[in-house]
Structure formats: C-alpha cells, structure tokens
Motif scaffolding. Structure first.
Motif, PDB file in Angstrom:
ATOM      1  N   ARG A  56       0.840  -1.307   0.048  1.00 44.81           N
ATOM      2  CA  ARG A  56      -0.106   0.060   0.030  1.00 44.81           C
ATOM      3  C   ARG A  56       0.886   1.053   0.055  1.00 44.81           C
ATOM      4  N   PRO A  57       0.345   2.468  -0.352  1.00 47.34           N
ATOM      5  CA  PRO A  57       1.008   3.622  -0.282  1.00 47.34           C
ATOM      6  C   PRO A  57       1.673   3.905   1.248  1.00 47.34           C
ATOM      7  N   SER A  58       2.701   4.453   1.163  1.00 46.62           N
ATOM      8  CA  SER A  58       3.112   5.036   2.501  1.00 46.62           C
ATOM      9  C   SER A  58       2.261   6.175   3.016  1.00 46.62           C
ATOM     10  N   LEU A  59       2.093   6.364   4.396  1.00 42.44           N
ATOM     11  CA  LEU A  59       1.062   7.422   4.695  1.00 42.44           C
ATOM     12  C   LEU A  59       1.744   8.513   5.720  1.00 42.44           C
TER      13      LEU A  59
ATOM     14  N   ASN B  97       3.266  -5.213   6.234  1.00 37.64           N
ATOM     15  CA  ASN B  97       3.030  -3.862   5.443  1.00 37.64           C
ATOM     16  C   ASN B  97       4.287  -3.890   4.504  1.00 37.64           C
ATOM     17  N   VAL B  98       3.962  -3.721   3.223  1.00 36.34           N
ATOM     18  CA  VAL B  98       5.028  -3.297   2.319  1.00 36.34           C
ATOM     19  C   VAL B  98       4.407  -1.867   1.937  1.00 36.34           C
ATOM     20  N   VAL B  99       5.251  -0.940   2.246  1.00 38.76           N
ATOM     21  CA  VAL B  99       4.946   0.442   1.748  1.00 38.76           C
ATOM     22  C   VAL B  99       5.656   0.932   0.552  1.00 38.76           C
ATOM     23  N   THR B 100       4.900   1.847  -0.228  1.00 38.91           N
ATOM     24  CA  THR B 100       5.177   2.111  -1.347  1.00 38.91           C
ATOM     25  C   THR B 100       5.664   3.859  -1.348  1.00 38.91           C
ATOM     26  N   TRP B 101       6.629   4.276  -2.220  1.00 44.54           N
ATOM     27  CA  TRP B 101       6.584   5.781  -2.216  1.00 44.54           C
ATOM     28  C   TRP B 101       7.219   5.948  -3.836  1.00 44.54           C
ATOM     29  N   SER B 102       7.551   7.397  -4.062  1.00 44.93           N
ATOM     30  CA  SER B 102       8.049   7.618  -5.397  1.00 44.93           C
ATOM     31  C   SER B 102       9.173   8.533  -5.419  1.00 44.93           C
TER      32      SER B 102
ATOM     33  N   SER C  32       1.426   8.861  -0.257  1.00 49.39           N
ATOM     34  CA  SER C  32       2.563   9.080  -1.069  1.00 49.39           C
ATOM     35  C   SER C  32       1.896   8.967  -2.468  1.00 49.39           C
ATOM     36  N   CYS C  33       2.887   9.554  -3.559  1.00 54.10           N
ATOM     37  CA  CYS C  33       2.509   9.604  -4.952  1.00 54.10           C
ATOM     38  C   CYS C  33       2.683   8.194  -5.354  1.00 54.10           C
ATOM     39  N   VAL C  34       1.465   7.856  -6.231  1.00 51.01           N
ATOM     40  CA  VAL C  34       1.440   6.238  -6.982  1.00 51.01           C
ATOM     41  C   VAL C  34       2.581   6.121  -7.644  1.00 51.01           C
TER      42      VAL C  34
ATOM     43  N   ALA D  86       7.708   4.258 -12.682  1.00 50.67           N
ATOM     44  CA  ALA D  86       8.447   3.466 -11.489  1.00 50.67           C
ATOM     45  C   ALA D  86       7.770   3.842 -10.191  1.00 50.67           C
ATOM     46  N   ALA D  87       8.423   3.064  -9.032  1.00 50.79           N
ATOM     47  CA  ALA D  87       7.808   3.448  -7.782  1.00 50.79           C
ATOM     48  C   ALA D  87       8.871   2.432  -6.815  1.00 50.79           C
ATOM     49  N   MET D  88       9.001   2.928  -5.631  1.00 48.85           N
ATOM     50  CA  MET D  88       9.918   2.077  -4.635  1.00 48.85           C
ATOM     51  C   MET D  88       8.871   1.668  -3.771  1.00 48.85           C
ATOM     52  N   MET D  89       9.579   0.260  -2.929  1.00 50.15           N
ATOM     53  CA  MET D  89       8.920  -0.284  -2.102  1.00 50.15           C
ATOM     54  C   MET D  89       9.864  -0.908  -1.027  1.00 50.15           C
ATOM     55  N   ALA D  90       9.040  -1.243   0.086  1.00 50.25           N
ATOM     56  CA  ALA D  90       9.979  -2.014   1.063  1.00 50.25           C
ATOM     57  C   ALA D  90       9.118  -2.342   2.349  1.00 50.25           C
TER      58      ALA D  90
END
Ligand SMILES: O=C(O)CCC(=O)C(=O)O
Length: 285
Positions: A133-136, A280-285, A142-144, A270-274
C-alpha cells in the motif's frame, strides 16, 4: 587544506554469486518480487510483461501531458509525479496530492501495468498476512508512481546513486516511509519505451556503508557516487527493452546509461517499496 573530493573506492556490503544476479523470467512471477523484498536476490526481470500497445498508449499520454515537468541538474530529464529525494515530508505530500489525480487519470487505460503488478504482489503477500500500500503520513498518501525519461548526456543519463540513503533523511524523519531504513528497498521500473541502443541499467555489487556515504556527502541523498569510487566492484549492465518490468535492490549503487542517439527516448514508470514490518510493504516515489 584541499576541498577535493576523496574518490577512493567505497567500502560496504557485497553479495555472493547466488545473490548478485538479476533473475530473468519470461512472464510476471509475483513470488519473485518477494525474493528482492526479502533480500534473497539482487533483482528480477520480467521480460516483455507489458504489451507493446499498452506501453505506447501510456508513453504517448506522458509526452502529450501538459503536466509533464523538467527536472534539473541532479537528474536531467522529464517527469510526471512527485519524488521524495531531498525534500521535507510536507512538500512531498503536497506535490503527491497534486500529482495523484493526474497520474490516476493518465494510467486509467486497459492493462495498466501498475495495477497488474500490485494485484499480483498483493495476492502473494496475502499468503503471509501482508499487503502492499502507499506510505502514509497523518492520513496523507505518497505519490502512486513517477513517470520519467532521463536525458543526461554524459557518461550516464542518470548518475550512480543508491535509493536507500534517502530513507534516513532527517527532513522526512516523521514520515512512515523512513521506517523502512535498513530493509531492502525494491525499485520497480516498468519500461514504456527504449528502442535502439543504450539505456542499460548499470548495477554494482556494493551497498556502500555509512562511513563511505558520509565521506562523499551522500549520507541522506545517496547521490552521486563518482564512478572512480566504484572501481573494483563487479557490475552488471542490464539490457532494458520496451515492455520489460524489473525490480532490484536499490541499496546497491546503480545508474542509467544514455541512449546511443539524442533522438531516442527511454521512458519508465516507477515506484519504490519495502517492508515496513511483517504485515506492510509501503510504497513511495
Ligand atoms: O531507470 C532505471 O532503470 C533506474 C532508475 C533509477 O535508478 C532511479 O530512478 O533511481
């Protein structure tokens, strides 16, 4: 005293030969993304995952978009979306709030590869009781994604850098994304166009340690590493073609080779995640 940058090779962690590979697949295998997120392998490549008509549709919408922006000297090129690099949390989230509706509309096409990717990843994460999911931050998202085309014309179109240093940037200490620091950072790249020669990903077998980052002044930015500081480390030069989707551990120093001619364009989504924690795997850009 001299102000010259000390360009002795960095020190840091290097993986063994089982780990330091970009494993190739000829279809999307979401389980393989977990191998990167868990740190079992340096990277995975899903060749030709995105149909060419989908790539063409999205890249055309990117080039036609009145919202496409120009990025400056640290990463010359064009982009649409928001990036976290070297910014305070509030600025990134304001920019994300502006970019997200534009990106959602732009990516609202049959076969949206971000949706295909995250649906697949969520399916395999569900078996572990986890989600992506997007980081909050205080309810803001976060941006998708980030759409971009690098145009640097030196030795690299995008200079050698890492993607994990920025996760310790004190400007973003309050942001959920920074909780991933120390875990493998999986950089997702979806190639929408890269015809003709060049545009390979250069990927070094080193995750620089903090002492090296401090010496080079990249502790919180991860960029740039002068190429001399990478001497002696194995490097892979990964061919990237339209429709390929690749995910790699961005804690390794990496860079993008310029295209052979100035007329070519290499455009990626592109996007990044961890993993932030086990669930929870969080994403950001
Ligand atoms: O385009 C690529 O292959 C890699 C891009 C990259 O390294 C980045 O955005 O940090």
């Amino acid at each position: 005293m001299s102000n010259a940058l000390d360009t002795r090779p960095v020190t840091g962690w290097t993986g063994n030969s089982d780990y330091f590979v970009i494993r190739e697949y000829d279809e999307f295998v979401p389980e393989a993304v977990l191998d990167v997120l868990d740190g079992r392998v340096a990277g995975v490549m899903f060749r030709g995952m995105v149909p060419l008509d989908v790539c063409k549709n999205i890249s055309q919408r990117f080039w036609d978009s009145p919202d496409r922006k120009t990025r400056g000297v640290e990463a010359p090129g064009y982009y649409l979306g928001a990036y976290t690099w070297n910014k305070p949390t509030a600025q990134y989230l304001d920019e994300s709030a502006e970019a997200n509706p534009i990106l959602r509309e732009l990516l609202d096409v049959p076969g949206d590869p971000m949706k295909v990717f995250y649906d697949g990843l969520n399916r395999v994460l569900a078996e572990r009781g986890a989600v992506v999911r997007p980081s909050l931050h205080e309810g803001r998202e976060s941006c998708v994604a980030l759409l971009r085309s690098w145009h640097g014309r030196g030795q690299f179109a995008l200079e050698p850098h890492d993607d994990d240093s920025q996760c310790s940037d004190p400007q973003m200490a309050d942001y959920e994304r920074n909780e991933v620091f120390g875990k493998p950072v999986a950089a997702l790249n979806i190639c929408l166009e890269n015809e003709g020669g060049g545009g390979r990903l250069a990927f070094w077998n080193v995750q620089p340690d903090e002492e090296s980052k401090r010496r080079l002044g990249v502790q919180y930015t991860g960029s740039p590493y002068p190429v001399e500081t990478l001497e002696g480390f194995d490097a892979q030069w990964v061919e990237v073609g339209t429709g390929d989707v690749y995910v790699f551990n961005g804690a390794h120093v990496h860079a993008v080779e310029p295209n052979t001619t100035e007329q070519q364009t290499r455009t990626t989504l592109a996007a990044m995640m961890a993993f932030k924690d086990d669930h929870n795997v969080v994403t950001w850009s």
